[in-house]
Scaffold this motif. Structure first.
Motif, PDB file in Angstrom:
ATOM      1  N   SER A 176      31.848 -24.532 -48.391  1.00  0.00           N
ATOM      2  CA  SER A 176      31.460 -24.390 -47.033  1.00  0.00           C
ATOM      3  C   SER A 176      30.708 -23.223 -46.560  1.00  0.00           C
ATOM      4  O   SER A 176      29.501 -23.259 -46.096  1.00  0.00           O
ATOM      5  CB  SER A 176      32.652 -24.149 -46.200  1.00  0.00           C
ATOM      6  OG  SER A 176      32.465 -24.140 -44.911  1.00  0.00           O
ATOM      7  N   LEU A 177      30.914 -22.160 -47.503  1.00  0.00           N
ATOM      8  CA  LEU A 177      30.002 -20.864 -47.278  1.00  0.00           C
ATOM      9  C   LEU A 177      28.706 -21.084 -47.725  1.00  0.00           C
ATOM     10  O   LEU A 177      27.620 -20.770 -47.262  1.00  0.00           O
ATOM     11  CB  LEU A 177      30.533 -19.519 -48.159  1.00  0.00           C
ATOM     12  CG  LEU A 177      30.184 -18.440 -48.001  1.00  0.00           C
ATOM     13  CD1 LEU A 177      30.552 -17.901 -46.592  1.00  0.00           C
ATOM     14  CD2 LEU A 177      30.763 -17.293 -49.106  1.00  0.00           C
ATOM     15  N   ALA A 178      28.362 -21.730 -48.782  1.00  0.00           N
ATOM     16  CA  ALA A 178      27.297 -21.959 -49.386  1.00  0.00           C
ATOM     17  C   ALA A 178      26.442 -23.017 -48.400  1.00  0.00           C
ATOM     18  O   ALA A 178      25.219 -22.833 -48.275  1.00  0.00           O
ATOM     19  CB  ALA A 178      27.274 -22.335 -50.866  1.00  0.00           C
ATOM     20  N   ASP A 179      26.967 -24.002 -48.036  1.00  0.00           N
ATOM     21  CA  ASP A 179      26.610 -25.089 -46.926  1.00  0.00           C
ATOM     22  C   ASP A 179      26.094 -24.127 -45.790  1.00  0.00           C
ATOM     23  O   ASP A 179      24.574 -24.489 -45.427  1.00  0.00           O
ATOM     24  CB  ASP A 179      27.394 -26.029 -46.877  1.00  0.00           C
ATOM     25  CG  ASP A 179      26.832 -27.280 -45.791  1.00  0.00           C
ATOM     26  OD1 ASP A 179      25.972 -27.827 -46.466  1.00  0.00           O
ATOM     27  OD2 ASP A 179      27.387 -27.420 -44.911  1.00  0.00           O
ATOM     28  N   SER A 180      26.882 -23.478 -45.247  1.00  0.00           N
ATOM     29  CA  SER A 180      26.495 -22.560 -43.995  1.00  0.00           C
ATOM     30  C   SER A 180      25.255 -21.807 -44.419  1.00  0.00           C
ATOM     31  O   SER A 180      24.338 -21.916 -43.448  1.00  0.00           O
ATOM     32  CB  SER A 180      27.646 -22.040 -43.432  1.00  0.00           C
ATOM     33  OG  SER A 180      28.620 -22.762 -42.966  1.00  0.00           O
ATOM     34  N   ARG A 181      25.397 -21.113 -45.286  1.00  0.00           N
ATOM     35  CA  ARG A 181      24.030 -20.255 -45.740  1.00  0.00           C
ATOM     36  C   ARG A 181      22.736 -20.956 -45.797  1.00  0.00           C
ATOM     37  O   ARG A 181      21.933 -20.622 -45.311  1.00  0.00           O
ATOM     38  CB  ARG A 181      24.498 -19.272 -46.840  1.00  0.00           C
ATOM     39  CG  ARG A 181      23.330 -18.612 -47.378  1.00  0.00           C
ATOM     40  CD  ARG A 181      23.646 -18.032 -48.695  1.00  0.00           C
ATOM     41  NE  ARG A 181      24.654 -16.943 -48.442  1.00  0.00           N
ATOM     42  CZ  ARG A 181      24.315 -15.580 -48.221  1.00  0.00           C
ATOM     43  NH1 ARG A 181      23.340 -15.204 -47.752  1.00  0.00           N
ATOM     44  NH2 ARG A 181      25.520 -14.772 -48.277  1.00  0.00           N
TER      45      ARG A 181
END
Length: 348
Positions: A176-181
């Motif tokens: 999720s962190l990578a997707d939001s970034r």
């Protein structure tokens, strides 16, 4: 969309700077501009509508990024604790198993003869009975050890299951962190390309105008800022507001909680930490961190949550004015509470 909302969002997007984009790894290379008057030349209206949408999506992704980052840090700590408990439980289990193996070996070497037969063959029945009582007590302790072994095995299995679940949650938080970034980077890059069609001079002019408009809204068109006379709701509220005011002039950077740069929820998190209170990391979570009050009851230090999805937050300073970190390219500043749609006011 209300006029003030559209103009504010446009001005926000127009000053998305390369420095802000670089903080998230965004490249801001210019794109070729179409010749004036050609069919490919975007109109100001087109750019305005598209950039507003891109900025909203970037800000929403930013709060998701903050939530995922917070979850990742929490899960890393919880997983480390569980893994430590699993290791300790396994050591204890191995020790119990060793104790049982020692007792079983001793019994085997003793012949394992039934107590009745041993009593019949004994030349000292009374002494044997005394020893038998001792052996019975030892057997009872052995049964207790066996029961504890089973209990500890169950606990160990439960801890391993919990640790596996935490590891799965941690992996999801990382994705999720990578997707939001990635979403933030994509939206900012697209906005940069769109805004390049307006020209650097025009972008600069509109950025300056945006800062003037914010000051005009905060002062109601006068030459002074009137924050009213309402006292803060608490001493901690006063301390948090004082901390927020000290950050005025600091730049907005996605994912930052200070002390030199902030995003909207990061500014609230930092300011209240200076007052001894740890807030949740995101604006959506901060919306439920305290007691809800009406906007008419707002006092200095209260949190003001904006938009239906609550993706922006500022701190009430009094007199219908907030302190907030507006958007990339702009600095922490005073703003009218009416510049954005209010979703709620939170008192801590």
């Amino acid at each position: 969309m209300p006029v003030h909302r559209r103009s504010l969002l446009l001005a926000r997007a127009l000053v998305l700077t390369a420095a802000a984009a670089t903080a998230l790894g965004v490249t801001t290379g210019g794109s070729a501009q179409a010749a004036p008057g050609t069919p490919d030349t975007p109109t100001h209206k087109d750019v305005k509508a598209q950039v507003e949408q891109l900025y909203d999506e970037a800000e929403q992704a930013s709060e998701k990024y903050n939530a995922a980052q917070d979850a990742q840090q929490r899960l890393q700590g919880e997983t480390a604790i569980l893994q430590g408990e699993v290791a300790a439980a396994q050591d204890q289990l191995n020790q119990l198993r060793g104790d049982l193996a020692t007792v079983a070996g001793a019994e085997y070497r003793g012949g394992g003869m039934a107590q009745t037969v041993q009593l019949m063959l004994s030349t000292d029945p009374e002494g044997y009975l005394n020893r038998a009582r001792t052996l019975g007590q030892a057997a009872e302790r052995q049964q207790e050890t066996l029961h504890e072994l089973v209990t500890r095995q169950r606990r160990l299995d439960q801890r391993r299951t919990e640790a596996s679940g935490k590891l799965a949650d941690l992996e999801q938080a990382r994705r999720s962190l990578a997707d939001s970034r990635q979403q933030i980077q994509q939206r900012l890059a697209m906005a940069q390309r769109l805004l390049s069609s307006l020209g650097a001079a025009e972008r600069t002019r509109l950025a300056v105008q945006d800062a003037r408009d914010a000051e005009w809204r905060a002062t109601r068109g006068t030459d002074r800022l009137d924050l009213g006379s309402a006292p803060p709701a608490s001493e901690r509220g006063a301390a948090a507001l004082a901390a927020a005011v000290r950050t005025i002039g600091s730049p907005y950077v996605y994912g930052s909680t200070g002390p030199r740069a902030f995003d909207c929820s990061g500014l609230m998190y930092y300011s209240w930490r200076q007052a001894g209170v740890t807030l949740p990391r995101t604006s959506q979570a901060q919306a439920y961190a305290g007691q809800r009050v009406s906007l008419s009851e707002a006092r200095p230090g209260d949190l003001v949550i904006f938009y239906r999805d609550m993706h922006h937050v500022g701190m009430y300073a009094g007199g219908g004015v907030i302190v907030h970190a507006p958007y990339p390219g702009a600095k922490v500043r005073y703003e009218s509470v009416n510049a954005m749609p209010v979703a709620g006011v939170v008192r801590l």
